[in-house]
Design a protein around this motif. Structure first.
Motif, PDB file in Angstrom:
ATOM      1  N   TRP A 180      31.137  -3.783  21.923  1.00  0.00           N
ATOM      2  CA  TRP A 180      29.956  -3.983  22.840  1.00  0.00           C
ATOM      3  C   TRP A 180      29.611  -2.159  22.922  1.00  0.00           C
ATOM      4  CZ3 TRP A 180      26.196  -7.502  23.790  1.00  0.00           C
ATOM      5  CH2 TRP A 180      25.368  -7.146  24.820  1.00  0.00           C
ATOM      6  N   ASP A 181      28.302  -2.170  22.797  1.00  0.00           N
ATOM      7  CA  ASP A 181      27.693  -0.940  22.982  1.00  0.00           C
ATOM      8  C   ASP A 181      27.129  -0.834  24.230  1.00  0.00           C
ATOM      9  OD1 ASP A 181      26.143   1.518  22.810  1.00  0.00           O
ATOM     10  OD2 ASP A 181      26.299   1.837  20.768  1.00  0.00           O
ATOM     11  N   PRO A 182      27.656  -0.237  25.203  1.00  0.00           N
ATOM     12  CA  PRO A 182      26.990  -0.362  26.529  1.00  0.00           C
ATOM     13  C   PRO A 182      25.606   0.419  26.707  1.00  0.00           C
ATOM     14  CG  PRO A 182      29.264   0.522  26.762  1.00  0.00           C
ATOM     15  CD  PRO A 182      28.826   0.490  25.304  1.00  0.00           C
ATOM     16  N   LYS A 183      25.473   1.480  25.824  1.00  0.00           N
ATOM     17  CA  LYS A 183      23.973   1.942  25.652  1.00  0.00           C
ATOM     18  C   LYS A 183      23.101   1.223  25.194  1.00  0.00           C
ATOM     19  CE  LYS A 183      22.079   6.510  24.591  1.00  0.00           C
ATOM     20  NZ  LYS A 183      22.107   7.713  23.875  1.00  0.00           N
ATOM     21  N   LEU A 184      23.273   0.809  23.718  1.00  0.00           N
ATOM     22  CA  LEU A 184      22.313  -0.098  23.070  1.00  0.00           C
ATOM     23  C   LEU A 184      22.143  -1.480  23.546  1.00  0.00           C
ATOM     24  CD1 LEU A 184      22.868   1.657  19.757  1.00  0.00           C
ATOM     25  CD2 LEU A 184      21.166   2.056  21.390  1.00  0.00           C
ATOM     26  N   LEU A 185      23.012  -1.604  24.276  1.00  0.00           N
ATOM     27  CA  LEU A 185      23.402  -3.138  25.079  1.00  0.00           C
ATOM     28  C   LEU A 185      23.376  -4.257  23.833  1.00  0.00           C
ATOM     29  CD1 LEU A 185      20.872  -2.852  27.914  1.00  0.00           C
ATOM     30  CD2 LEU A 185      23.407  -2.270  27.967  1.00  0.00           C
ATOM     31  N   THR A 186      23.912  -3.839  22.758  1.00  0.00           N
ATOM     32  CA  THR A 186      24.402  -4.877  21.572  1.00  0.00           C
ATOM     33  C   THR A 186      25.653  -4.808  21.064  1.00  0.00           C
ATOM     34  OG1 THR A 186      23.382  -5.799  19.631  1.00  0.00           O
ATOM     35  CG2 THR A 186      23.419  -3.400  19.936  1.00  0.00           C
ATOM     36  N   ALA A 187      26.108  -5.920  20.568  1.00  0.00           N
ATOM     37  CA  ALA A 187      27.299  -6.127  19.702  1.00  0.00           C
ATOM     38  C   ALA A 187      27.131  -5.306  18.453  1.00  0.00           C
ATOM     39  CB  ALA A 187      27.504  -7.460  19.289  1.00  0.00           C
ATOM     40  N   ILE A 188      28.167  -4.730  18.043  1.00  0.00           N
ATOM     41  CA  ILE A 188      27.777  -3.992  16.805  1.00  0.00           C
ATOM     42  C   ILE A 188      29.266  -4.394  15.947  1.00  0.00           C
ATOM     43  CG2 ILE A 188      26.468  -2.207  17.410  1.00  0.00           C
ATOM     44  CD1 ILE A 188      28.886  -0.513  17.686  1.00  0.00           C
ATOM     45  N   ASP A 308      29.968  -5.271  33.481  1.00  0.00           N
ATOM     46  CA  ASP A 308      28.520  -5.739  33.124  1.00  0.00           C
ATOM     47  C   ASP A 308      28.153  -5.166  31.717  1.00  0.00           C
ATOM     48  OD1 ASP A 308      27.460  -3.347  33.578  1.00  0.00           O
ATOM     49  OD2 ASP A 308      26.349  -3.603  35.174  1.00  0.00           O
ATOM     50  N   ILE A 309      26.951  -5.569  31.025  1.00  0.00           N
ATOM     51  CA  ILE A 309      26.744  -5.231  29.781  1.00  0.00           C
ATOM     52  C   ILE A 309      26.602  -3.610  29.609  1.00  0.00           C
ATOM     53  CG2 ILE A 309      25.535  -7.413  29.164  1.00  0.00           C
ATOM     54  CD1 ILE A 309      22.836  -6.071  29.860  1.00  0.00           C
ATOM     55  N   GLU A 310      26.402  -2.746  30.887  1.00  0.00           N
ATOM     56  CA  GLU A 310      26.125  -1.396  30.663  1.00  0.00           C
ATOM     57  C   GLU A 310      27.508  -0.604  31.060  1.00  0.00           C
ATOM     58  OE1 GLU A 310      22.826  -1.303  33.553  1.00  0.00           O
ATOM     59  OE2 GLU A 310      21.672  -0.353  32.099  1.00  0.00           O
ATOM     60  N   GLY A 311      28.552  -1.525  31.250  1.00  0.00           N
ATOM     61  CA  GLY A 311      29.704  -0.821  31.465  1.00  0.00           C
ATOM     62  C   GLY A 311      30.003  -0.554  32.817  1.00  0.00           C
ATOM     63  N   LYS A 312      29.327  -1.186  33.890  1.00  0.00           N
ATOM     64  CA  LYS A 312      29.714  -0.858  35.133  1.00  0.00           C
ATOM     65  C   LYS A 312      30.453  -2.143  35.824  1.00  0.00           C
ATOM     66  CE  LYS A 312      25.170   1.317  36.163  1.00  0.00           C
ATOM     67  NZ  LYS A 312      23.617   1.012  36.221  1.00  0.00           N
ATOM     68  N   VAL A 377      31.169   5.363  24.343  1.00  0.00           N
ATOM     69  CA  VAL A 377      32.437   4.744  23.954  1.00  0.00           C
ATOM     70  C   VAL A 377      32.193   3.002  23.963  1.00  0.00           C
ATOM     71  CG1 VAL A 377      34.786   4.174  25.178  1.00  0.00           C
ATOM     72  CG2 VAL A 377      33.782   6.361  25.204  1.00  0.00           C
ATOM     73  N   ILE A 378      32.795   2.574  22.903  1.00  0.00           N
ATOM     74  CA  ILE A 378      32.562   1.062  22.831  1.00  0.00           C
ATOM     75  C   ILE A 378      33.286   0.134  23.682  1.00  0.00           C
ATOM     76  CG2 ILE A 378      32.703  -0.865  21.051  1.00  0.00           C
ATOM     77  CD1 ILE A 378      30.374   1.000  20.695  1.00  0.00           C
ATOM     78  N   ARG A 431      23.013  -9.647  16.760  1.00  0.00           N
ATOM     79  CA  ARG A 431      22.729  -8.227  17.496  1.00  0.00           C
ATOM     80  C   ARG A 431      21.722  -8.478  18.560  1.00  0.00           C
ATOM     81  NH1 ARG A 431      26.458  -7.602  14.843  1.00  0.00           N
ATOM     82  NH2 ARG A 431      26.851  -6.075  13.289  1.00  0.00           N
ATOM     83  N   GLN A 432      21.884  -7.783  19.704  1.00  0.00           N
ATOM     84  CA  GLN A 432      21.127  -8.220  20.830  1.00  0.00           C
ATOM     85  C   GLN A 432      19.865  -7.001  20.779  1.00  0.00           C
ATOM     86  OE1 GLN A 432      24.802  -8.373  21.220  1.00  0.00           O
ATOM     87  NE2 GLN A 432      24.105 -10.714  20.920  1.00  0.00           N
ATOM     88  N   LEU A 433      19.058  -7.352  19.756  1.00  0.00           N
ATOM     89  CA  LEU A 433      18.127  -6.289  19.430  1.00  0.00           C
ATOM     90  C   LEU A 433      16.701  -7.319  19.212  1.00  0.00           C
ATOM     91  CD1 LEU A 433      19.931  -4.244  16.592  1.00  0.00           C
ATOM     92  CD2 LEU A 433      19.655  -3.561  18.870  1.00  0.00           C
ATOM     93  N   TRP A 434      15.608  -6.491  19.116  1.00  0.00           N
ATOM     94  CA  TRP A 434      14.360  -7.218  18.824  1.00  0.00           C
ATOM     95  C   TRP A 434      14.164  -7.083  17.281  1.00  0.00           C
ATOM     96  CZ3 TRP A 434      11.164  -5.688  23.785  1.00  0.00           C
ATOM     97  CH2 TRP A 434      11.596  -6.560  24.801  1.00  0.00           C
ATOM     98  N   TRP A 435      14.270  -5.820  16.902  1.00  0.00           N
ATOM     99  CA  TRP A 435      13.958  -5.586  15.425  1.00  0.00           C
ATOM    100  C   TRP A 435      14.697  -6.081  14.516  1.00  0.00           C
ATOM    101  CZ3 TRP A 435      10.010  -5.088  12.599  1.00  0.00           C
ATOM    102  CH2 TRP A 435      10.153  -4.230  11.169  1.00  0.00           C
ATOM    103  N   GLY A 436      14.409  -7.280  13.847  1.00  0.00           N
ATOM    104  CA  GLY A 436      15.351  -7.624  12.898  1.00  0.00           C
ATOM    105  C   GLY A 436      14.873  -9.325  12.677  1.00  0.00           C
ATOM    106  N   HIS A 437      15.801  -9.985  11.795  1.00  0.00           N
ATOM    107  CA  HIS A 437      15.486 -11.399  11.399  1.00  0.00           C
ATOM    108  C   HIS A 437      16.102 -12.147  12.645  1.00  0.00           C
ATOM    109  CE1 HIS A 437      15.761  -9.579   7.462  1.00  0.00           C
ATOM    110  NE2 HIS A 437      14.567  -9.937   7.326  1.00  0.00           N
ATOM    111  N   GLN A 438      14.960 -12.763  13.521  1.00  0.00           N
ATOM    112  CA  GLN A 438      15.634 -13.617  14.668  1.00  0.00           C
ATOM    113  C   GLN A 438      16.427 -14.749  14.021  1.00  0.00           C
ATOM    114  OE1 GLN A 438      12.324 -14.285  17.519  1.00  0.00           O
ATOM    115  NE2 GLN A 438      13.834 -15.279  18.928  1.00  0.00           N
ATOM    116  N   ILE A 439      17.288 -14.812  14.643  1.00  0.00           N
ATOM    117  CA  ILE A 439      18.293 -16.131  14.424  1.00  0.00           C
ATOM    118  C   ILE A 439      17.441 -17.287  14.389  1.00  0.00           C
ATOM    119  CG2 ILE A 439      20.375 -17.163  14.841  1.00  0.00           C
ATOM    120  CD1 ILE A 439      21.501 -14.651  15.845  1.00  0.00           C
ATOM    121  N   PRO A 440      17.597 -18.348  13.472  1.00  0.00           N
ATOM    122  CA  PRO A 440      16.750 -19.303  13.477  1.00  0.00           C
ATOM    123  C   PRO A 440      17.659 -20.679  14.258  1.00  0.00           C
ATOM    124  CG  PRO A 440      17.943 -19.324  11.117  1.00  0.00           C
ATOM    125  CD  PRO A 440      18.249 -17.976  12.040  1.00  0.00           C
TER     126      PRO A 440
END
Length: 954
Positions: A180-188, A308-312, A377-378, A431-440
């Motif tokens: 988990w990337d606590p800065k980008l808030l997504t799994a990688i 939490d997702i931001e590493g707090k 740090v991941i 991925r917890q992003l907006w840009w990409g192929h949204q999961i169907p």
RNA sequence: GGGCGCGUAGCUCAGCGGGAGAGCACCUCGUUGACAUCGAGGGGGUCACAGGUUCGAUCCCUGUCGCGCCCA
């Protein structure tokens, strides 16, 4: 037809030539004139749409271009499929940064739809940068077929693949630890994580044993655990010791009370705990460490997520955390809640120390995972994500390489491929992003998943299901079908998008139109070769293999050529984030694209990384200039090959010699490219053009070209032009711009060089017999050598010109040694020359005189006294320089030569007198040695004679 | 810790079981009619080290040292 410009200026010609190719549709696949040609296809490794050309791209695309241009000239119907990928994280970051710089509302403020609009807008404005840079490099892609992973067609392929794999159980949702990337808030994915060595500490903590009163002075009252991440102790659910560790045998099964927290957790025995490391006891935090996760599974431990997702720290309202804790635990939870993980570490360590729970702090260097994009740090983090069952899909992909259906060049990369494929982990694709192929995938109110290719289908399935379950009435379902707003909050689509590599994995067939059954798919799949760097084997090659085999039932490419990585001067991998990128465009500006390309090809030896020195590029720019000037020379001498000129029927020895050499060079270059030895190909071409054609052929041809008109002159003019044309063709795959330009200005041409035929036909072709055996897939088709026209060769011409070259070189060398100024012409006396040598000397007297600064040439039985005596191919060439030469120096020179000859004889004798050598060495080697000995002995005799004459002179 | 690879001329790199190569740099000479972004000539390497296999090792094997990368 224009005249050749006086000087070679790459910048002046490159743009113009690029337009000429474009105007002629030269790179287009499926040209009507090649409808019946064998196809040849390569897909470009799609560069990141946010990227700009770096040396890795330059090398990668130069090599692909060499192959494509080579095969195009060999008559194939070439498709080099270009495009870019949408680079989910990178692109989203770029656009977010842009919004920030412009002080516009952020991503979350503007909302998903608006943000995506901005991304597309950015793509339209800035997304084509790298494509134009590839064009500057000369990449002969079919640009009319450019694709983007977010294109409508490719997106359709992505959805289809997702839905089918889901249906087949190869895509599933799972709750696992992810990176988990606590800065980008997504799994990688694992591959986007870099392990970086960090100087940290090993904290030794005392966990009090239940039922014993804790006393820092009494080691029996606690167990010491060593950890690199003390803050995760909040989520500890056990302490593990090795079952064989006698120190702790008695403690297994007992419990400890987690300091500060108060949780009662067991001491378990598990192999994972290494008695050699730290204290031999480790804290187990299943929700925050991959190894602990496995231990936790084995011992059925609870998983308590404390971040939490931001590493707090997030424990105040965390029921998993609070469960079973004593009164008062909430107070501490509230105090620390919301603290960043690194601040929390300090706080917790301080607090532990305060109460005597900290035994010691040991400095410790260890590897810490970092996000390759964010640099932070991941965090191993427990979440729901979508996964591909890579283990299952890898099996056919492994088998394909084992069987040789796909081979790696160089071969040793197959080991890396197997290594990865055999230990492959589930591939986290969400991925917890907006840009990409949204999961169907759509979820009902109870969280049930409906996966379908279209929203209509998913909604239909979902509503049908809930009607059947009597959650809603048919009437309500009907309403929701009609009105999207009515189903808001009832059916929701998965917010997440897919990993960019998911779409890249489909690239070899999605770009050809799949899932539609297009003619392109039929004609160009599988592709012929994939050219890429080894760093991408896991990311891309492995995944293309899996997807290609699964959906096309065939490997995407029979050959994977893995090229070197271009590293920076310290040998480090170049990367944008490190800022150590060398810009190939600067090299193109300074030396031209051709020089850069030739340099990269010349340095692309298999199995070695490239550390580029700009002096090499400069050297090859000089090579381009040399070629340019040679062509000017030909032009100035009115050299032109008449139509139908046949190099094999030339009469003049010199012309037959260059024909011989040219055919050999074409063969060498062809064979080298065929076996992906780009450096050998470049080297062979370089040596032929500079050291054979320019240094000798043109020089030797000068007297004829400057002389009276004659049949010889006519033939030589034609041959100079013919060999020049061969050179232009030979070099075109490497240096497309300059060769195309010279092709245009040196003669009236039928068409562009880029489409001109290569001079050597392909060696192999598949002979297909109308035999029933062939329908058996287990029987491979018979591959026979194609009929190769008997190769032109003229050893006699080679011997004669070789003699001239040796003679001139020997005279030049001795003149320089004797410090004879060029203006001094020396007579040449050929002593005891054979009739053949005599004839040769007469034929080449002009050349010899000019190139070796020789005056009169005469013949005698014995060398005159006081002359410098040279040994040329076994005969003596004397330069009578009485009074000019230093006799002592000449004596020393001959002594040195004598010593050399004697050393050679001695060395060979040592071998030949060794019975074992004669018995064991291959016959031809023994024969060679004998010949060497004879030659050395003959040389020695001549040198001794020469020394004797020298003595007589004094 | 596991894997891959590399240590060859001052630099950047080829080669690879039978006489050490290139480009650049260096030195000397050169306004000879394509080219000074050039031409001619030259110097320079116990091919990291130590063993082994072999008739023969820079090349194959083992080990040591040094360096790089990948994976844990």
């Amino acid at each position: 037809m224009a005249m050749i410009e006086k000087t070679y200026q790459p910048a002046e010609i490159e743009g113009r030539i690029a337009r000429a190719w474009e105007d002629a549709d030269a790179f287009k696949a499926g040209r009507p004139d090649r409808r019946d040609a064998e196809p040849y296809s390569i897909v470009i490794p799609p560069p990141n749409v946010t990227g700009s050309l770096h040396m890795g791209h330059a090398l990668n695309n130069t090599l692909q271009d060499i192959l494509c241009r080579f095969e195009r000239m060999r008559g194939r119907d070439v498709l080099w499929q270009p495009g870019t990928d949408h680079a989910g994280i990178a692109t989203q970051m770029v656009v977010e940064r842009q919004l920030m710089e412009r002080q516009e509302p952020g991503r979350r403020e503007m909302g998903r739809a608006k943000f995506l609009e901005r991304v597309w807008q950015w793509k339209a404005e800035s997304g084509g940068v790298i494509v134009n840079q590839l064009k500057r490099l000369g990449a002969s892609c079919d640009w009319s077929r450019e694709r983007f992973t977010m294109d409508e067609g490719l997106s359709r392929a992505v959805v289809k693949v997702f839905v089918e794999l889901h249906r087949q159980g190869l895509i599933y949702k799972d709750k696992r630890l992810v990176n988990w990337d606590p800065k980008l808030l997504t799994a990688i994915s694992d591959l986007e994580v870099q392990q970086i060595e960090v100087k940290g500490n090993l904290w030794h903590l005392r966990y009090p044993i239940e039922g014993v009163s804790f006393d820092p002075e009494n080691p029996a009252s606690y167990i010491v655990v060593a950890t690199t991440r003390p803050e995760t102790m909040l989520g500890d659910t056990a302490v593990a010791v090795n079952p064989d560790d006698e120190r702790y045998v008695d403690l297994v099964g007992k419990h400890v009370i987690l300091p500060l927290v108060g949780r009662r957790i067991p001491i378990v025995a598990d192999e994972y705990s290494d008695p050699e490391k730290g204290s031999g006891a480790v804290k187990i935090t299943p929700a925050h460490d991959f190894n602990d996760f496995e231990v936790g599974k084995r011992h059925h431990l609870p998983q308590i997520n404390v971040l939490d997702i931001e590493g707090k720290i997030a424990i105040a309202d965390n029921s998993a955390y609070l469960e079973g804790l004593p009164e008062g635990a909430r107070e501490f939870a509230e105090e620390i809640d919301g603290t960043d993980r690194f601040a929390a570490r300090k706080l917790i360590v301080g607090r532990l120390d305060e109460f005597g729970f900290l035994e010691k702090i040991e400095p410790n260097v260890h590897m810490v995972p970092h996000g390759d994009r964010s640099g932070v740090v991941i965090e191993p983090y427990l979440t729901d994500q979508w996964y591909v069952d890579a283990k299952t899909m890898a099996q056919p992909a492994i088998a394909a390489v084992r069987s040789g259906a796909t081979t790696f060049v160089p071969k040793n990369w197959e080991k890396t491929y197997y290594e990865w494929m055999e230990n492959i982990q589930p591939w986290c694709i969400s991925r917890q992003l907006w840009w990409g192929h949204q999961i169907p995938a759509w979820y009902g109110p109870d969280g049930k998943v409906f996966v379908a290719e279209t929203e209509e289908e998913a909604i239909g399935n979902a509503l049908g299901y809930y009607v059947e379950q009597e959650v809603i009435t048919p009437a309500q379902a009907h309403e929701m079908t009609q009105d999207a707003s009515k189903r808001d909050g009832f059916i929701t689509r998965d917010e997440d998008v897919l990993d960019t590599w998911f779409s890249s994995a489909l690239w070899p067939f999605s770009t050809l139109g799949w899932p539609d059954e297009t003619p392109e798919l039929e004609r160009y799949y599988p592709t012929n070769v994939l050219v890429t760097g080894f760093d991408i084997i896991f990311f891309w090659v492995a995944r293309m293999m899996m997807m290609g085999l699964h959906f096309k039932n065939d490997v995407p490419f029979p050959t994977v050529y893995i090229h070197a990585l271009v590293r920076d001067e310290k040998g480090a991998k170049m990367s944008k984030s490190k800022g150590n990128v060398i810009d190939p465009l600067h090299l193109i500006d300074d030396y031209g694209a051709d020089a850069l390309r030739f340099t990269l090809a010349a340095m692309a030896a298999q199995g070695r990384d490239i550390k580029l020195a700009s002096s090499r590029v400069e050297g090859y720019r000089n090579f381009a200039t040399k070629l340019w000037n040679a062509c000017r020379f030909a032009e100035m001498n009115a050299c032109a090959a008449p139509t139908g000129f046949d190099h094999t029927t030339a009469k003049e020895t010199l012309n037959r010699w260059i024909a011989h050499e040219t055919v050999r060079a074409v063969r060498d270059v062809t064979e080298a490219i065929e076996s992906y030895r780009f450096n050998d190909a470049a080297g062979a071409a370089y040596r032929f053009v500079w050291n054979v054609y320019c240094d000798w052929y043109l020089e030797l041809a000068k007297p004829v070209l400057m002389g009276e008109d004659s049949a010889a002159k006519t033939e030589t003019r034609a041959m100079v032009a013919w060999a020049r044309d061969e050179i232009l063709k030979l070099l075109h795959p490497f240096m497309p711009f300059i060769t195309e330009e010279l092709w245009a200005v040196t003669a009236q041409r039928d068409g562009l060089l880029v489409l001109a035929p290569w001079s050597r036909k392909a060696e192999l072709s598949v002979e297909v017999f109308a035999s029933p055996v062939l329908t058996d897939p287990m029987v491979p088709p018979v591959i026979l050598p194609a009929r190769q026209d008997a190769e032109f060769s003229d050893p006699a011409a080679e011997a004669e010109i070789g003699w001239v070259v040796d003679l001139v070189t020997a005279i030049r060398s001795v003149r320089a040694e004797m410090n004879i100024v060029p203006s001094t012409l020396t007579p040449l006396v050929l002593a005891g020359a054979s009739a053949e040598t005599r004839a040769r000397a007469e034929r080449w007297s002009d050349v010899i005189k000019r190139l070796a600064r020789v005056g009169e040439i005469s013949f005698t039985d014995a060398a005159p006294q006081g002359a410098v005596q040279l040994l040329v191919r076994g005969e003596v060439a004397a330069l009578p320089l009485k009074g000019v030469i230093d006799l002592a120096a000449e004596q020393a020179r001959l002594d040195k030569e004598l010593a050399k000859a004697e050393a050679d004889i001695k060395r060979v004798d040592a071998k030949l007198s060794n019975e074992k050598f004669v018995a064991n060495a291959p016959e031809e080697i023994v024969e060679e040695e004998k010949e060497k000995r004879e030659a050395a002995v003959a040389r020695k005799v001549k040198i001794l004679e020469a020394l004797l004459r020298l003595k007589n002179a004094t």
